[in-house]
Design a protein around this motif. Structure first.
Motif, short mmCIF file in Angstrom:
data_model
loop_
_atom_site.label_atom_id
_atom_site.label_comp_id
_atom_site.label_asym_id
_atom_site.label_seq_id
_atom_site.Cartn_x
_atom_site.Cartn_y
_atom_site.Cartn_z
N PRO A 224 -34.31 89.27 -103.84
CA PRO A 224 -35.76 89.24 -104.07
C PRO A 224 -36.40 87.88 -103.84
O PRO A 224 -37.62 87.79 -103.63
N PHE A 225 -35.61 86.82 -103.86
CA PHE A 225 -36.13 85.47 -103.65
C PHE A 225 -36.01 85.02 -102.18
O PHE A 225 -36.41 83.91 -101.85
N GLY A 226 -35.43 85.86 -101.34
CA GLY A 226 -35.29 85.51 -99.93
C GLY A 226 -33.98 84.85 -99.58
O GLY A 226 -33.81 84.34 -98.46
N LEU A 227 -33.00 84.86 -100.48
CA LEU A 227 -31.69 84.27 -100.20
C LEU A 227 -30.95 85.07 -99.14
O LEU A 227 -30.98 86.31 -99.15
N VAL A 228 -30.29 84.35 -98.23
CA VAL A 228 -29.47 85.00 -97.21
C VAL A 228 -28.12 84.29 -97.15
O VAL A 228 -28.01 83.11 -97.50
N PRO A 229 -27.07 84.98 -96.68
CA PRO A 229 -25.81 84.27 -96.42
C PRO A 229 -26.01 83.34 -95.23
O PRO A 229 -26.70 83.70 -94.27
N ALA A 230 -25.44 82.15 -95.29
CA ALA A 230 -25.66 81.15 -94.25
C ALA A 230 -24.33 80.55 -93.81
O ALA A 230 -23.43 80.35 -94.62
N GLY A 231 -24.23 80.26 -92.51
CA GLY A 231 -22.98 79.77 -91.95
C GLY A 231 -23.00 78.30 -91.59
O GLY A 231 -23.96 77.57 -91.86
N LEU A 232 -21.94 77.87 -90.91
CA LEU A 232 -21.75 76.46 -90.59
C LEU A 232 -22.80 75.91 -89.62
O LEU A 232 -23.15 74.73 -89.68
N ALA A 233 -23.32 76.75 -88.74
CA ALA A 233 -24.31 76.26 -87.77
C ALA A 233 -25.57 75.77 -88.48
O ALA A 233 -26.07 74.68 -88.20
N SER A 234 -26.08 76.57 -89.41
CA SER A 234 -27.27 76.13 -90.14
C SER A 234 -26.94 74.98 -91.09
O SER A 234 -27.75 74.06 -91.27
N ARG A 235 -25.77 74.99 -91.65
CA ARG A 235 -25.36 73.89 -92.52
C ARG A 235 -25.36 72.57 -91.75
O ARG A 235 -25.73 71.52 -92.28
N ASP A 236 -24.99 72.63 -90.46
CA ASP A 236 -24.94 71.42 -89.66
C ASP A 236 -26.34 70.90 -89.34
O ASP A 236 -26.60 69.70 -89.42
N THR A 237 -27.26 71.78 -88.96
CA THR A 237 -28.62 71.30 -88.67
C THR A 237 -29.34 70.87 -89.94
O THR A 237 -30.14 69.93 -89.91
N LEU A 238 -29.05 71.50 -91.05
CA LEU A 238 -29.65 71.10 -92.33
C LEU A 238 -29.20 69.70 -92.73
O LEU A 238 -30.01 68.84 -93.09
N ARG A 239 -27.90 69.44 -92.64
CA ARG A 239 -27.39 68.13 -93.05
C ARG A 239 -27.82 67.05 -92.07
O ARG A 239 -28.04 65.89 -92.46
N LEU A 240 -27.97 67.42 -90.78
CA LEU A 240 -28.44 66.45 -89.79
C LEU A 240 -29.87 66.03 -90.10
O LEU A 240 -30.20 64.84 -90.09
N GLU A 241 -30.74 67.00 -90.37
CA GLU A 241 -32.11 66.66 -90.75
C GLU A 241 -32.15 65.78 -91.99
O GLU A 241 -33.01 64.89 -92.10
N ALA A 242 -31.22 66.00 -92.91
CA ALA A 242 -31.17 65.22 -94.14
C ALA A 242 -30.45 63.89 -93.97
O ALA A 242 -30.30 63.13 -94.94
N GLY A 243 -29.98 63.59 -92.74
CA GLY A 243 -29.32 62.32 -92.47
C GLY A 243 -27.99 62.15 -93.16
O GLY A 243 -27.56 61.02 -93.44
#
Length: 370
Positions: A224-243
């Motif tokens: 109901p909150f919009g949570l989805v399962p997420a994989g390594l590809a998104s984890r990599d772009t997320l951590r890159l944006e966060a430096g």
């Protein structure tokens, strides 16, 4: 070479249609639907990650804190119970064996979480450095699963998960880089407000036997909150944006903490720790340093691509790069000669023979709104 291992949640990932890759010796989900969709879900709502490939080591004993002060780069003995701290495992010459998070579970008990691919070298280093210390070390990696709920809705998701309760502190009162004792369906749970995405979030360490039920409960409560399962590809772009650095890209045995912008994690005022003499004997005046690079258009620099100076000369190398889903333009982290490291410096990336202008930019590229 042996086949990659699978986490206890592998069948859950398969049922969700995940694509897999070998990462750190583990067969891990890269994506379930779309890299972009999973990335944006974490930035706007929440993502659920299986990070059970990470390694966990327990250190106990009356001198456990002093031992970790000698074994790692930071000061762990002064950390209060209930807190966590980022630290580094250094080689004798000052190179980085791994970056870790250390949790103080009790006065005489600590937990060290290391990267999956560095389980063996970190375990070897901890054991070797324990000689002469009255401490007990245990490798807990195969006893626990580790899940991460990341995103602005992470707290709401956990509060809505049936059977998940904290002890002594409300979930909302758990501070960043702190942990709380919890339970799920009668099983003990270590719940830490940490993550690798640049968003608010929690990491949950649970006994293997309860991992599948916890995964299912989090997915159901988070829908109901919009949570989805997420994989390594998104984890990599997320951590890159966060430096945030990734071992094998920004961090390695050839890189020192200062080069990587991690000098704050090293307590050079400690009388002794492994790597101190090596760092003290280095001349770091002209070694490459880590910077952020931002460019226009859609073509992103990738790991290994050359960074070019004003005259077209090679002045560095990209370690990680992508078209930022959040910012809408290419970003990269790279090691460049110090003379080119000042924010605002105009450089270029060699993207398959094409010179793409890039500007040195302070890290992180993205910072969440508080």
């Amino acid at each position: 070479m042996s086949d990659p291992r699978s986490t206890v949640l592998h069948h859950r990932h398969t049922a969700l249609g995940a694509s897999f890759t070998d990462f750190g010796g583990w067969l891990m989900p890269v994506r379930y639907t779309s890299d972009l969709a999973e990335h944006h879900a974490v930035r706007s709502a929440a993502g659920l990650f299986d990070i059970s490939h990470m390694a966990e080591f327990e250190v106990t004993g009356s001198v456990a804190g002093d031992y970790l002060d000698a074994a790692l780069a930071g000061v762990l003995s002064a950390m209060p119970v209930g807190k966590a701290k980022y630290s580094l495992v250094l080689a004798v010459d000052g190179g980085i064996i791994d970056d870790v998070i250390v949790y103080r579970l009790a006065d005489e008990r600590f937990l060290v979480i290391a990267n999956a691919g560095n389980r063996a070298p970190v375990w070897a280093a901890l054991q070797q450095r324990a000689e002469g210390w009255d401490v007990e070390l245990r490798d807990l990696t195969d006893e626990y699963a580790l899940l991460a709920v990341q995103g602005p809705a992470a707290l709401s998701v956990l509060e809505a998960t049936p059977g998940l309760t904290t002890t002594g502190v409300a979930l909302a009162d758990t501070r960043y880089y702190a942990w709380a004792s919890a339970e799920f369906a009668g099983e003990p749970l270590l719940l830490a407000r940490t993550g690798y995405t640049g968003e608010d979030g929690f990491e949950l360490m649970v006994p293997i036997a309860a991992a599948e039920a916890l995964w299912d409960a989090l997915l159901a409560a988070g829908a109901p909150f919009g949570l989805v399962p997420a994989g390594l590809a998104s984890r990599d772009t997320l951590r890159l944006e966060a430096g945030m650095p990734l071992y094998g890209h920004e961090l390695s045995l050839q890189v020192t903490p200062t080069q990587a912008g991690l000098g704050r994690a090293v307590a050079m005022d400690k009388p002794e720790f492994v790597g101190r003499k090596g760092l003290g004997s280095r001349d770091g005046s002209d070694v490459p340093v880590l910077v952020g690079l931002a460019s226009a258009g859609r073509r992103a620099g990738r790991a290994g691509y050359a960074v070019l100076g004003p005259d077209g000369e090679r002045v560095g190398e990209v370690t990680s790069g992508a078209l930022s889903p959040t910012l809408g333009h290419p970003i990269a982290m790279a090691y460049v000669a110090p003379v080119f490291a000042t924010p605002g410096t105009e450089l270029a990336l060699d993207v398959r023979g094409t010179r793409i202008p890039a500007t040195v930019t302070p890290l992180p590229f993205y910072r969440r709104k508080k």
